[in-house]
Design a protein around this motif. Structure first.
Motif, PDB file in Angstrom:
ATOM      1  N   LEU A 134      -3.146  12.798   3.604  1.00 41.27           N
ATOM      2  CA  LEU A 134      -2.708  11.422   3.817  1.00 41.27           C
ATOM      3  C   LEU A 134      -3.780  10.433   3.387  1.00 41.27           C
ATOM      4  N   TYR A 135      -5.039  10.796   3.631  1.00 40.49           N
ATOM      5  CA  TYR A 135      -6.160   9.947   3.214  1.00 40.49           C
ATOM      6  C   TYR A 135      -6.183   9.788   1.693  1.00 40.49           C
ATOM      7  N   ILE A 136      -6.010  10.883   0.972  1.00 38.31           N
ATOM      8  CA  ILE A 136      -5.968  10.823  -0.489  1.00 38.31           C
ATOM      9  C   ILE A 136      -4.785   9.972  -0.961  1.00 38.31           C
ATOM     10  N   PHE A 137      -3.632  10.133  -0.274  1.00 41.13           N
ATOM     11  CA  PHE A 137      -2.450   9.348  -0.634  1.00 41.13           C
ATOM     12  C   PHE A 137      -2.697   7.857  -0.431  1.00 41.13           C
ATOM     13  N   LEU A 138      -3.371   7.494   0.668  1.00 40.72           N
ATOM     14  CA  LEU A 138      -3.655   6.088   0.946  1.00 40.72           C
ATOM     15  C   LEU A 138      -4.627   5.496  -0.063  1.00 40.72           C
ATOM     16  N   ILE A 139      -5.509   6.324  -0.595  1.00 46.50           N
ATOM     17  CA  ILE A 139      -6.427   5.841  -1.626  1.00 46.50           C
ATOM     18  C   ILE A 139      -5.683   5.586  -2.934  1.00 46.50           C
ATOM     19  N   SER A 186      -6.634  -1.454   3.584  1.00 45.30           N
ATOM     20  CA  SER A 186      -7.286  -1.611   4.892  1.00 45.30           C
ATOM     21  C   SER A 186      -7.614  -0.268   5.523  1.00 45.30           C
ATOM     22  N   PHE A 187      -6.705   0.700   5.383  1.00 47.80           N
ATOM     23  CA  PHE A 187      -6.980   2.035   5.912  1.00 47.80           C
ATOM     24  C   PHE A 187      -8.181   2.658   5.197  1.00 47.80           C
ATOM     25  N   ALA A 188      -8.240   2.499   3.879  1.00 46.17           N
ATOM     26  CA  ALA A 188      -9.365   3.045   3.118  1.00 46.17           C
ATOM     27  C   ALA A 188     -10.676   2.402   3.549  1.00 46.17           C
ATOM     28  N   HIS A 239      10.767 -12.992  -4.803  1.00 44.54           N
ATOM     29  CA  HIS A 239      10.641 -13.060  -3.345  1.00 44.54           C
ATOM     30  C   HIS A 239      11.892 -12.451  -2.711  1.00 44.54           C
ATOM     31  N   PRO A 240      11.803 -11.642  -1.623  1.00 47.29           N
ATOM     32  CA  PRO A 240      10.585 -11.287  -0.861  1.00 47.29           C
ATOM     33  C   PRO A 240       9.981  -9.947  -1.260  1.00 47.29           C
ATOM     34  N   VAL A 241      10.431  -9.368  -2.383  1.00 45.04           N
ATOM     35  CA  VAL A 241       9.896  -8.065  -2.798  1.00 45.04           C
ATOM     36  C   VAL A 241       8.392  -8.148  -3.022  1.00 45.04           C
ATOM     37  N   ASN A 242       7.937  -9.270  -3.602  1.00 51.86           N
ATOM     38  CA  ASN A 242       6.511  -9.408  -3.889  1.00 51.86           C
ATOM     39  C   ASN A 242       5.676  -9.408  -2.607  1.00 51.86           C
ATOM     40  N   LEU A 243       6.187 -10.059  -1.552  1.00 49.59           N
ATOM     41  CA  LEU A 243       5.436 -10.088  -0.290  1.00 49.59           C
ATOM     42  C   LEU A 243       5.443  -8.727   0.399  1.00 49.59           C
ATOM     43  N   LEU A 244       6.559  -8.004   0.283  1.00 50.86           N
ATOM     44  CA  LEU A 244       6.628  -6.653   0.853  1.00 50.86           C
ATOM     45  C   LEU A 244       5.620  -5.737   0.166  1.00 50.86           C
ATOM     46  N   LEU A 245       5.581  -5.784  -1.158  1.00 47.22           N
ATOM     47  CA  LEU A 245       4.620  -4.967  -1.907  1.00 47.22           C
ATOM     48  C   LEU A 245       3.190  -5.384  -1.604  1.00 47.22           C
ATOM     49  N   LEU A 246       2.989  -6.685  -1.452  1.00 49.12           N
ATOM     50  CA  LEU A 246       1.653  -7.180  -1.108  1.00 49.12           C
ATOM     51  C   LEU A 246       1.218  -6.657   0.258  1.00 49.12           C
ATOM     52  N   GLY A 247       2.156  -6.604   1.214  1.00 47.96           N
ATOM     53  CA  GLY A 247       1.832  -6.076   2.538  1.00 47.96           C
ATOM     54  C   GLY A 247       1.464  -4.604   2.488  1.00 47.96           C
ATOM     55  N   ILE A 248       2.242  -3.824   1.746  1.00 44.40           N
ATOM     56  CA  ILE A 248       1.936  -2.390   1.604  1.00 44.40           C
ATOM     57  C   ILE A 248       0.572  -2.205   0.945  1.00 44.40           C
ATOM     58  N   PHE A 249       0.315  -2.977  -0.073  1.00 39.09           N
ATOM     59  CA  PHE A 249      -0.966  -2.905  -0.788  1.00 39.09           C
ATOM     60  C   PHE A 249      -2.127  -3.217   0.165  1.00 39.09           C
ATOM     61  N   THR A 250      -1.986  -4.275   0.943  1.00 35.91           N
ATOM     62  CA  THR A 250      -3.065  -4.704   1.840  1.00 35.91           C
ATOM     63  C   THR A 250      -3.327  -3.672   2.937  1.00 35.91           C
ATOM     64  N   VAL A 251      -2.264  -3.131   3.539  1.00 32.47           N
ATOM     65  CA  VAL A 251      -2.431  -2.160   4.625  1.00 32.47           C
ATOM     66  C   VAL A 251      -3.078  -0.873   4.112  1.00 32.47           C
ATOM     67  N   SER A 252      -2.671  -0.413   2.924  1.00 34.80           N
ATOM     68  CA  SER A 252      -3.253   0.815   2.379  1.00 34.80           C
ATOM     69  C   SER A 252      -4.739   0.624   2.057  1.00 34.80           C
ATOM     70  N   MET A 286      -7.092 -10.755   4.889  1.00 37.29           N
ATOM     71  CA  MET A 286      -8.363 -10.365   5.485  1.00 37.29           C
ATOM     72  C   MET A 286      -8.205 -10.076   6.976  1.00 37.29           C
ATOM     73  N   LEU A 287      -7.350 -10.842   7.669  1.00 43.99           N
ATOM     74  CA  LEU A 287      -7.105 -10.577   9.089  1.00 43.99           C
ATOM     75  C   LEU A 287      -6.433  -9.224   9.281  1.00 43.99           C
ATOM     76  N   ILE A 288      -5.468  -8.897   8.410  1.00 39.29           N
ATOM     77  CA  ILE A 288      -4.818  -7.587   8.475  1.00 39.29           C
ATOM     78  C   ILE A 288      -5.841  -6.485   8.231  1.00 39.29           C
ATOM     79  N   THR A 289      -6.710  -6.694   7.256  1.00 35.13           N
ATOM     80  CA  THR A 289      -7.735  -5.694   6.940  1.00 35.13           C
ATOM     81  C   THR A 289      -8.667  -5.474   8.120  1.00 35.13           C
ATOM     82  N   VAL A 290      -9.113  -6.555   8.744  1.00 33.94           N
ATOM     83  CA  VAL A 290      -9.998  -6.440   9.900  1.00 33.94           C
ATOM     84  C   VAL A 290      -9.293  -5.711  11.048  1.00 33.94           C
TER      85      VAL A 290
END
Length: 243
Positions: free
Chosen positions: A74-79, A111-113, A96-109, A45-49
């Motif tokens: 890029l907007y469509i790609f992020l969605i 967040s942009f949306a 681990h740590p692949v799951n955390l890396l994927l989780l980070g990518i998921f959260t940031v994408s 949630m902090l990353i999203t904010v």
């Protein structure tokens, strides 16, 4: 909301108060697992904010996404990206740590949306949605823990929520191709908010009783999606009501 098959571990030696009747595992281990999930969720949630704030307050970022062909692509790609990331995350959620890396990518994408959605929304509406989302999430979480301790089980909600989300998706597609106006958007927002309130209860109940200790990433994704979708539903409702 959706997750892989789960298992259950247990420690019968614990003397702490169980989280629910007939609990066969160690309450200390389950509480440690719950704290881990909410720590990850808080970081998400902090990353999203943070990401959403950059998109909203740094106007050239939002304008780039909507005013240039490359930005719109890029907007469509992020969605689409979160749905793409969910596939490998489903299979590598225990690695681990692949799951955390994927989780980070998921959260940031995601967040942009969220940031791009908020960038063209009145500040008053965003604030109302944030406050109401926070109140509802905290209230439903506390209620679910209280109800679980008294022996209530919400696993029966699964099939009903799945059917409801399918109906909601069809409703959204109809609204996309055949806009039905402001009233239909308000109805969509209300229905979506109710459905994701149900998902918060359902996924919190699973967190208390059913997720195994190595499913922390998937549990975090489920609750994160519930909260984000509830926020976006309320945002849709308030925007429609304000227009």
């Amino acid at each position: 909301m959706f997750r892989p098959p789960y298992g259950k571990g247990g420690d019968l030696e614990s003397g702490a108060r169980p989280l629910y009747p007939m609990m066969l595992e160690s309450p200390e281990l389950r509480w440690a697992f719950i704290r881990k999930i909410y720590s990850i969720l808080t970081l998400q949630m902090l990353i999203t904010v943070a990401v959403a704030s950059v998109v909203v307050f740094v106007r050239p970022v939002a304008l780039f996404f909507v005013s240039s062909p490359g930005g719109f692509a890029l907007y469509i790609f992020l969605i689409i990206l979160p749905f793409i990331v969910l596939c490998p995350l489903y299979y590598y959620y225990q690695r681990h740590p692949v799951n955390l890396l994927l989780l980070g990518i998921f959260t940031v994408s995601i967040s942009f949306a969220v940031g791009l959605t908020c960038a063209f929304t009145k500040g008053k509406i965003i604030l109302e949605s944030v406050i109401l989302t926070a109140v509802v999430v905290i209230s439903l979480t506390l209620y679910t823990f209280w109800a679980a301790r008294r022996g209530h089980d919400f696993n029966f909600l699964g099939p009903f929520l799945f059917a409801a989300i399918m109906i909601l998706m069809v409703f959204a597609l109809i609204q996309l191709f055949f806009p039905l106006g402001r009233i239909s958007l308000m109805i969509y927002g209300v229905l979506a908010a109710i459905i994701f309130c149900g998902y918060i209860i359902y996924d919190t109940d699973n967190l208390i009783k059913r997720y195994s200790y190595d499913e922390y990433v998937w549990a975090s994704v489920s609750l994160y999606l519930d909260i984000i979708n509830l926020f976006l539903s309320l945002l849709t409702l308030f925007r429609a009501a304000d227009s």
